[in-house]
Design a protein around this motif. Structure first.
Motif, PDB file in Angstrom:
ATOM      1  N   ILE A 260     -20.564  11.377  25.216  1.00 30.36           N
ATOM      2  CA  ILE A 260     -19.018  11.986  24.522  1.00 30.36           C
ATOM      3  C   ILE A 260     -18.326  10.693  23.615  1.00 30.36           C
ATOM      4  O   ILE A 260     -18.524   9.584  24.212  1.00 30.36           O
ATOM      5  N   PHE A 261     -17.953  11.173  22.557  1.00 33.31           N
ATOM      6  CA  PHE A 261     -17.212  10.241  21.480  1.00 33.31           C
ATOM      7  C   PHE A 261     -15.756  10.592  21.378  1.00 33.31           C
ATOM      8  O   PHE A 261     -15.556  11.766  21.568  1.00 33.31           O
ATOM      9  N   PRO A 262     -15.044   9.538  20.973  1.00 34.68           N
ATOM     10  CA  PRO A 262     -13.504  10.076  20.985  1.00 34.68           C
ATOM     11  C   PRO A 262     -13.148  10.826  19.559  1.00 34.68           C
ATOM     12  O   PRO A 262     -12.512  11.638  19.521  1.00 34.68           O
ATOM     13  N   HIS A 263     -14.197  10.725  18.393  1.00 35.15           N
ATOM     14  CA  HIS A 263     -13.795  11.514  17.399  1.00 35.15           C
ATOM     15  C   HIS A 263     -15.188  12.048  16.869  1.00 35.15           C
ATOM     16  O   HIS A 263     -16.364  11.811  17.027  1.00 35.15           O
ATOM     17  N   ALA A 264     -15.028  13.257  16.208  1.00 40.02           N
ATOM     18  CA  ALA A 264     -16.247  14.077  15.870  1.00 40.02           C
ATOM     19  C   ALA A 264     -17.179  13.230  14.672  1.00 40.02           C
ATOM     20  O   ALA A 264     -18.232  13.362  14.691  1.00 40.02           O
ATOM     21  N   SER A 265     -16.474  12.447  13.875  1.00 39.28           N
ATOM     22  CA  SER A 265     -17.526  11.547  12.966  1.00 39.28           C
ATOM     23  C   SER A 265     -18.302  10.748  13.675  1.00 39.28           C
ATOM     24  O   SER A 265     -19.372  10.437  13.366  1.00 39.28           O
ATOM     25  N   GLN A 266     -17.727  10.061  14.738  1.00 31.66           N
ATOM     26  CA  GLN A 266     -18.680   9.110  15.610  1.00 31.66           C
ATOM     27  C   GLN A 266     -19.850   9.967  16.046  1.00 31.66           C
ATOM     28  O   GLN A 266     -21.175   9.584  16.318  1.00 31.66           O
ATOM     29  N   ILE A 327     -22.433   9.214  29.234  1.00 34.04           N
ATOM     30  CA  ILE A 327     -22.037   8.277  28.295  1.00 34.04           C
ATOM     31  C   ILE A 327     -20.709   8.488  27.711  1.00 34.04           C
ATOM     32  O   ILE A 327     -20.727   9.498  27.208  1.00 34.04           O
ATOM     33  N   VAL A 328     -19.799   7.549  28.015  1.00 33.79           N
ATOM     34  CA  VAL A 328     -18.530   7.607  27.184  1.00 33.79           C
ATOM     35  C   VAL A 328     -18.437   6.516  26.292  1.00 33.79           C
ATOM     36  O   VAL A 328     -18.139   5.609  26.762  1.00 33.79           O
ATOM     37  N   ASP A 333     -10.287   4.537  23.985  1.00 28.25           N
ATOM     38  CA  ASP A 333      -9.835   5.150  22.868  1.00 28.25           C
ATOM     39  C   ASP A 333      -8.784   6.141  23.518  1.00 28.25           C
ATOM     40  O   ASP A 333      -9.087   6.912  24.305  1.00 28.25           O
ATOM     41  N   PHE A 334      -7.573   6.118  22.881  1.00 24.93           N
ATOM     42  CA  PHE A 334      -6.588   7.196  23.406  1.00 24.93           C
ATOM     43  C   PHE A 334      -6.933   8.756  23.049  1.00 24.93           C
ATOM     44  O   PHE A 334      -6.358   9.528  23.807  1.00 24.93           O
ATOM     45  N   ARG A 335      -7.860   8.979  22.027  1.00 19.46           N
ATOM     46  CA  ARG A 335      -8.369  10.292  22.012  1.00 19.46           C
ATOM     47  C   ARG A 335      -8.998  10.826  22.797  1.00 19.46           C
ATOM     48  O   ARG A 335      -9.159  12.110  22.745  1.00 19.46           O
ATOM     49  N   HIS A 336      -9.475  10.212  23.952  1.00 14.57           N
ATOM     50  CA  HIS A 336     -10.307  10.690  25.087  1.00 14.57           C
ATOM     51  C   HIS A 336      -9.378  11.650  25.942  1.00 14.57           C
ATOM     52  O   HIS A 336      -9.719  12.076  26.867  1.00 14.57           O
ATOM     53  N   LEU A 363     -19.854   3.650  30.586  1.00 11.62           N
ATOM     54  CA  LEU A 363     -18.668   3.341  29.769  1.00 11.62           C
ATOM     55  C   LEU A 363     -18.743   2.258  28.646  1.00 11.62           C
ATOM     56  O   LEU A 363     -18.827   1.209  29.058  1.00 11.62           O
ATOM     57  N   GLY A 364     -18.814   2.722  27.445  1.00  9.77           N
ATOM     58  CA  GLY A 364     -19.210   1.877  26.631  1.00  9.77           C
ATOM     59  C   GLY A 364     -18.022   1.335  25.466  1.00  9.77           C
ATOM     60  O   GLY A 364     -17.296   2.387  25.208  1.00  9.77           O
ATOM     61  N   SER A 365     -17.988   0.110  25.393  1.00 13.84           N
ATOM     62  CA  SER A 365     -16.701  -0.266  24.445  1.00 13.84           C
ATOM     63  C   SER A 365     -16.892  -2.040  24.234  1.00 13.84           C
ATOM     64  O   SER A 365     -17.213  -2.721  25.239  1.00 13.84           O
TER      65      SER A 365
END
Length: 454
Positions: A260-266, A327-328, A333-336, A363-365
């Motif tokens: 799972i990503f916060p944005h479609a481009s990622q 995987i998050v 990111d607040f878009r989650h 949880l990746g960051s």
């Protein structure tokens, strides 16, 4: 005391704010929670999801379930359990939580369609016989091979009472109704190539993916099938390599993965980068797709044809079977976080789902959130770092030394200036030498300015 009769709580996708109670007839005693059924609702017929089987004594005022729409469709019990947890945790209606987990075409509502019968064709052939509205409906249905919905007929005959006419025609066998339900066979032939731009793969170096390795605690948890949470604190390229290796290990155990990503481009860039390594396993859950295409992907995942789901926050409730890895990425990111009902956070749903299905969570960051740090301090998660690849090591040896000078900005502010004297002198020197200057203002969060005068 009257005997207890079996009944079902039904979710009607058009009206998810509450569940409706229907009696289960003796001919349909094999109905279970998760089945899709056809039920009368008002003057129409709708397709609903059985949320729960109950027993009740008050059945005189209740309507009866007409039929099971598709016996091959059944929402997994793990998803029903997750929906109940969401409703309890976020104080949201159970119906809105269940609606998230249905195929997209179900969420928009499945409409009843009417077709003319041979008896109805005989009725239509006798011009002038019968009521005018009924005859007009039969005439219109004769040329409709796929049938027509009541909504369409109401638009065509605005000044006529359509519902009583349809009820009478159906009662006397002049028309019959059916529900055109999307099924797995309808969507099995759709391709999963997606609309991935080739240039998206350039954002991630493939040699980093090839040479990455898994941290030993993470590899051990995946191989043993433990429900454990890891906070991966590393740059994007290093995280991507770890993700690929973790997905490979999970697939070897014949379990599915959710990324799972916060944005479609990622999500698009990651999908394009790992597709050469996992051809045929990937299902994309991002971007502007039609409800039909999203429904086909839903069935691919639910049937097990796609074992790696890559998407944005809505993919956290995808019907992945035998979930082994969640995987998050960019979990800070607040878009989650979803700002409409049910107002859930992707990270919290991922953790709850992994706990129920015994899956490993990453949880990746590069900059973990406060919640993730608290989890590590309370021993609910383990911090791991991505092992540096030879490409990262080689790059680090060629980088020049960077001098860093810390300035106490409180004294600068008291003097009424925005920039410190050393910074202004350094900028002036670079400008005189015709050299470029980059001013970087790091800011994470929501405040445009944060100043501590203590």
């Amino acid at each position: 005391m009257p005997p207890l009769s079996p009944a079902a709580l039904i979710l009607i996708p058009h009206y998810p704010q509450q569940l409706y109670t229907y009696v289960i007839p003796e001919s349909l005693q094999k109905i279970y929670a998760g089945h899709m059924v056809r039920v009368p609702f008002g003057s129409n017929v709708h397709v609903g999801l059985v949320a729960e089987i109950i027993e009740t004594t008050e059945t005189s005022h209740l309507k009866t379930i007409e039929a099971i729409v598709d016996e091959s469709f059944e929402l997994p019990s793990s998803m029903l359990s997750l929906a109940r947890w969401m409703a309890s945790y976020y104080l949201a209606p159970l119906g809105t939580c269940l609606q998230l987990m249905l195929p997209p075409m179900f969420r928009h509502g499945i409409k009843e369609r009417f077709m003319i019968t041979p008896l109805g064709r005989m009725m239509a052939a006798g011009s002038g016989r019968g009521r005018a509205t009924q005859h007009a409906i039969l005439t219109r249905l004769q040329s409709a091979k796929q049938g027509l919905t009541s909504q369409y007929l109401r638009r065509q005959f605005r000044n006529r009472r359509i519902t009583p006419a349809l009820t009478a025609l159906k009662k006397y066998g002049h028309i019959e109704s059916y529900v055109n339900l999307p099924s797995a066979t309808q969507h099995a032939t759709r391709s999963n190539n997606g609309r991935i731009e080739p240039s998206a793969a350039d954002e991630i170096a493939h040699d980093l993916l090839r040479d990455a390795s898994l941290p030993s605690p993470l590899a051990s948890a995946i191989r043993k099938g433990r429900s454990q949470t890891f906070v991966l604190q590393a740059p994007l390229k290093c995280r991507t390599g770890v993700y690929l290796q973790a997905i490979r290990e999970t697939i070897k155990k014949r379990r599915s993965c959710l990324v799972i990503f916060p944005h479609a481009s990622q999500a698009r860039a990651f999908s394009s980068a790992i597709r050469p390594y996992l051809a045929g396993h990937i299902s994309d859950w991002f971007g502007t797709r039609t409800p039909s295409h999203r429904t086909s992907e839903w069935y691919r995942v639910q049937s097990g044809d796609a074992t790696v789901v890559i998407g944005t926050r809505s993919s956290v409730v995808s019907p992945t079977m035998k979930l082994g890895l969640v995987i998050v990425d960019e979990e800070h990111d607040f878009r989650h976080k979803v700002d409409h009902e049910p107002r859930y956070h992707t990270r919290e749903i991922a953790l709850a789902r992994a706990s129920k299905e015994m899956a490993t969570v990453i949880l990746g960051s590069l900059h973990p959130s406060v919640e993730a740090i608290h989890m590590t301090q309370s021993k609910k998660a383990v911090v791991v770092a991505a092992p540096p690849t030879k490409h990262i090591q080689r790059a680090s040896t060629t980088q020049p030394d960077v001098s860093v000078q810390c300035i106490d900005m409180q004294t600068v502010r008291r003097a009424g200036r925005i920039f410190s004297e050393p910074l202004l002198n350094a900028i002036d020197t670079r400008v005189k030498n015709r050299e470029p200057v980059i001013l970087f203002q790091p800011r994470r969060g929501f405040s445009r300015a944060l100043w501590c005068r203590d």
